[in-house]
Design a protein around this motif. Sequence first.
Motif, PDB file in Angstrom:
ATOM      1  N   UNK A  67      46.563  12.462 -34.935  1.00 11.80           N
ATOM      2  CA  UNK A  67      47.377  11.250 -34.737  1.00 11.80           C
ATOM      3  C   UNK A  67      48.831  11.612 -34.458  1.00 11.80           C
ATOM      4  N   UNK A  68      49.350  12.619 -35.168  1.00 10.52           N
ATOM      5  CA  UNK A  68      50.746  13.016 -34.944  1.00 10.52           C
ATOM      6  C   UNK A  68      50.898  13.657 -33.572  1.00 10.52           C
ATOM      7  N   UNK A  69      49.883  14.447 -33.138  1.00 15.88           N
ATOM      8  CA  UNK A  69      49.961  15.078 -31.822  1.00 15.88           C
ATOM      9  C   UNK A  69      49.864  14.062 -30.690  1.00 15.88           C
ATOM     10  N   UNK A  70      49.483  12.833 -31.000  1.00 16.05           N
ATOM     11  CA  UNK A  70      49.448  11.799 -29.961  1.00 16.05           C
ATOM     12  C   UNK A  70      50.840  11.467 -29.456  1.00 16.05           C
ATOM     13  N   UNK A  71      51.872  11.726 -30.268  1.00 14.79           N
ATOM     14  CA  UNK A  71      53.251  11.519 -29.809  1.00 14.79           C
ATOM     15  C   UNK A  71      53.578  12.591 -28.768  1.00 14.79           C
ATOM     16  N   UNK A  78      50.178  23.269 -32.162  1.00 12.56           N
ATOM     17  CA  UNK A  78      48.832  23.585 -32.622  1.00 12.56           C
ATOM     18  C   UNK A  78      48.454  22.705 -33.816  1.00 12.56           C
ATOM     19  N   UNK A  79      47.177  22.422 -33.943  1.00 11.01           N
ATOM     20  CA  UNK A  79      46.708  21.556 -35.027  1.00 11.01           C
ATOM     21  C   UNK A  79      46.922  22.215 -36.400  1.00 11.01           C
ATOM     22  N   UNK A  80      46.663  23.523 -36.480  1.00 12.03           N
ATOM     23  CA  UNK A  80      46.880  24.223 -37.754  1.00 12.03           C
ATOM     24  C   UNK A  80      48.348  24.198 -38.161  1.00 12.03           C
ATOM     25  N   UNK A  81      49.217  24.294 -37.161  1.00 10.53           N
ATOM     26  CA  UNK A  81      50.646  24.249 -37.455  1.00 10.53           C
ATOM     27  C   UNK A  81      51.046  22.887 -38.018  1.00 10.53           C
ATOM     28  N   UNK A  82      50.528  21.832 -37.437  1.00 11.03           N
ATOM     29  CA  UNK A  82      50.863  20.479 -37.908  1.00 11.03           C
ATOM     30  C   UNK A  82      50.331  20.275 -39.329  1.00 11.03           C
ATOM     31  N   UNK A  83      49.109  20.746 -39.605  1.00 14.27           N
ATOM     32  CA  UNK A  83      48.549  20.614 -40.958  1.00 14.27           C
ATOM     33  C   UNK A  83      49.416  21.356 -41.966  1.00 14.27           C
ATOM     34  N   UNK A  84      49.863  22.586 -41.595  1.00  8.19           N
ATOM     35  CA  UNK A  84      50.742  23.327 -42.499  1.00  8.19           C
ATOM     36  C   UNK A  84      52.056  22.614 -42.742  1.00  8.19           C
ATOM     37  N   UNK A  85      52.610  21.965 -41.696  1.00  7.06           N
ATOM     38  CA  UNK A  85      53.854  21.220 -41.869  1.00  7.06           C
ATOM     39  C   UNK A  85      53.657  20.025 -42.801  1.00  7.06           C
ATOM     40  N   UNK A 202      58.665  22.964 -33.626  1.00  9.45           N
ATOM     41  CA  UNK A 202      57.442  23.611 -34.097  1.00  9.45           C
ATOM     42  C   UNK A 202      57.707  24.657 -35.176  1.00  9.45           C
ATOM     43  N   UNK A 203      58.938  24.886 -35.550  1.00  7.78           N
ATOM     44  CA  UNK A 203      59.230  25.927 -36.524  1.00  7.78           C
ATOM     45  C   UNK A 203      58.647  25.558 -37.889  1.00  7.78           C
TER      46      UNK A 203
END
Length: 729
Positions: A67-71, A78-85, A202-203
């Motif tokens: 859902x966040x990557x839809x922006x 990357x999906x793993x990066x977003x989950x870690x954030x 993305x950091x």
Amino acid sequence: MSNRTLAVKLEIQTLADAVATLVYRLIPISSGSYERFGDKNRMTPGLRKMWLAPVGKGRSLDLIAQDIKAYEQFSFLEEDFVIGAIIDFTESHDSSKSLETYLRTRLTEQQQERTAIERKLSKVAVDSEDIQCFVDHALAILPKPELQKEAQDFIKSPNLYFGPLLDVERCKEDLFDLPDDQQIKVVESILIATKNRPAYPMRSKPRKAKVTSLKKALGRKKPAPKKAASPYVDPDEAPIYYLKNRETQKLEIHSSQLQWQKLDVQQQTFIKRHCLFSRPKGAWISKATYDRATYLKSQLKEYGIPEAAPIGERTSYEERFDLKRERAENRSDRYAVKADKTRDEAYRSQNKAVDMLRVIPMGQPILVGHHSERGHRRLIQKSDDAMRRGVQGEKKADYYDQRAVSAQITADASQLKDKGYLMRRIKENQKTINTYQKKWKPGTFETRDGYLDAVEKLAFYQRKLAELAASGVVVVSKEVLKKAGATAVKFWDGWREIVRINEKSVTVTTGYSWTRTVPYDEIKDWRPKAEEKPAEKKPTKTPRKTKVSRLKKAVKKKPATPKLAMNSNGEYVALVPKKKSTAKAKAGRKASATVKKIKAVKVARTAKRKAVAAKVVKPAPKKATKPAQLKKQREAAAGKLKSKMSPVAVIKTGRQFNETYRSTRSQLMDNPHTHKKVLAPTAENLKKWAGKPGKYDLVGVDTGSQNVTIRKKKEGELDKTTKQFLKKS
């Protein structure tokens, strides 16, 4: 105002804003998903209450990441990066107070951005929302440093600018259709709007240490999360490429942060495994040389990373070696200064810790409940901290000293004074050259760095070995040994005789049935023919036993002649030994004696046969002897005859025995000293002393003392005659 209301007002500009707005306000996280992606030990009660939904409800973290990557501004992550954030943000804001602080801070920053833009655009017909929209679109394709640089280039020369800002998607109005002065003001407002934006959306944030106890997690104050430092220094060059550095002979991979993040995790892991990151260069440097990194180059080509033109100029091996020594010398000096400085600080900290406790009287306890308790404890704690800093500083200074010594060893290049090291390097580089010449076709390897390095190293080490030989160090080779006519060499196992001189080693004896080879670099010295030691005589083989030798063995040996003998008068006499004959005379005498015995046996057998035949046996005539004389002879032979020797005769016989049968060395060691066991000069003691002269001392023979320590009951002191004889002698 509640946190939910603040989250509604917050504009989504960063990944943290998206987590705070979407996850907290709209999409709670399922607890099972959080346990699967996160750390169970860090799930505090506050985190469960704030972010997690009840059991069986909520959405999974991977769906929330989609859902966040839809922006648009987060679509490339990357999906793993977003989950870690998401996990990092929820762990660092596990209470409503910390979340409220973050939301109010971000709202204030966004309001300040709008105000600054409106002030700049007061005379420009552009809305602040257009500026914000433009910045959002620009940051989606350009990192913040690159966007700021492009904006500065536009301000310098707006008419000559044809950069990527012109390709940014517009929202409502085209900002670059305005007059030049208004365009400059617009771009200045863009710079202000990007000032508080993150450099790279993305950091990631560093993961915190795991907490094994829930009580510790609840009782510990969580510090503000620190931003992870990017390893890239110069992210301006957008494309990723690799090239060869002729100066270092290494492969370098140059990339911007954005291009690096576009690589897969597997590709990033592969590059990290084969390369090391250099901060000064802002590039990945290969561990192997460019010629040897064939697998790395093939994989980079598969990843679609192009190769650029090589940079730098090639330097010789000697120049690189001198540069390495120079850097090591500078590093040694730097570490030495650092060690001294650290040690001084450590000593000051230790002295400070001691001085702080001097205000407290000796033996003064902490007065619990008194107003001085708090200060007393704080002073002790400060002193303890200072002492610990001093101890840690000393350890750090010792570490710096070790680094300085190691760097100084590299700078001294003591290996160039070791002939074994030089000879091994020469052998190694010669082998490399031969390998190139055998396995490569002519004209294909002469320009390769590996071959050129081997040639340069071979010449360098050969020159150093020649300088070492000129200084007097023994350098061994096949020509040297053959020219000197060496017959033995010395190495770690001692001197060994040479069996064969080979091209690269020497075959030597081992003292057993096999041989061994010794390389020339292990040989310490050699021995030429002139200094060769005479070879040991090998034992000759024993001849076959003849009839005569068997007879010799059958004949019984006579018992050894005693050194002292008693005559018929009862006096002991020292027998003078016969002179030893030479080996040949002795062998001749034995042979003649054997022949005589054989003849005597034959004669006896013949006489016996004749006597048996004649049956006449004539007894041998016996000499007439007196009965008293016979009795004395029997007693003397049995040792029962008592001797009637005077002490003077005993002393004379003992001295004769001492000079005849004892060596000069034993006399010099025994005569000046007196044993505890001193015997009187009697016939029985003479016989006892002659058996073990090293155990006893005989008065007048091998001692100057006249004090007898071993005597019989009836035995008295020495008589006057014996004393007078000893004085005269």
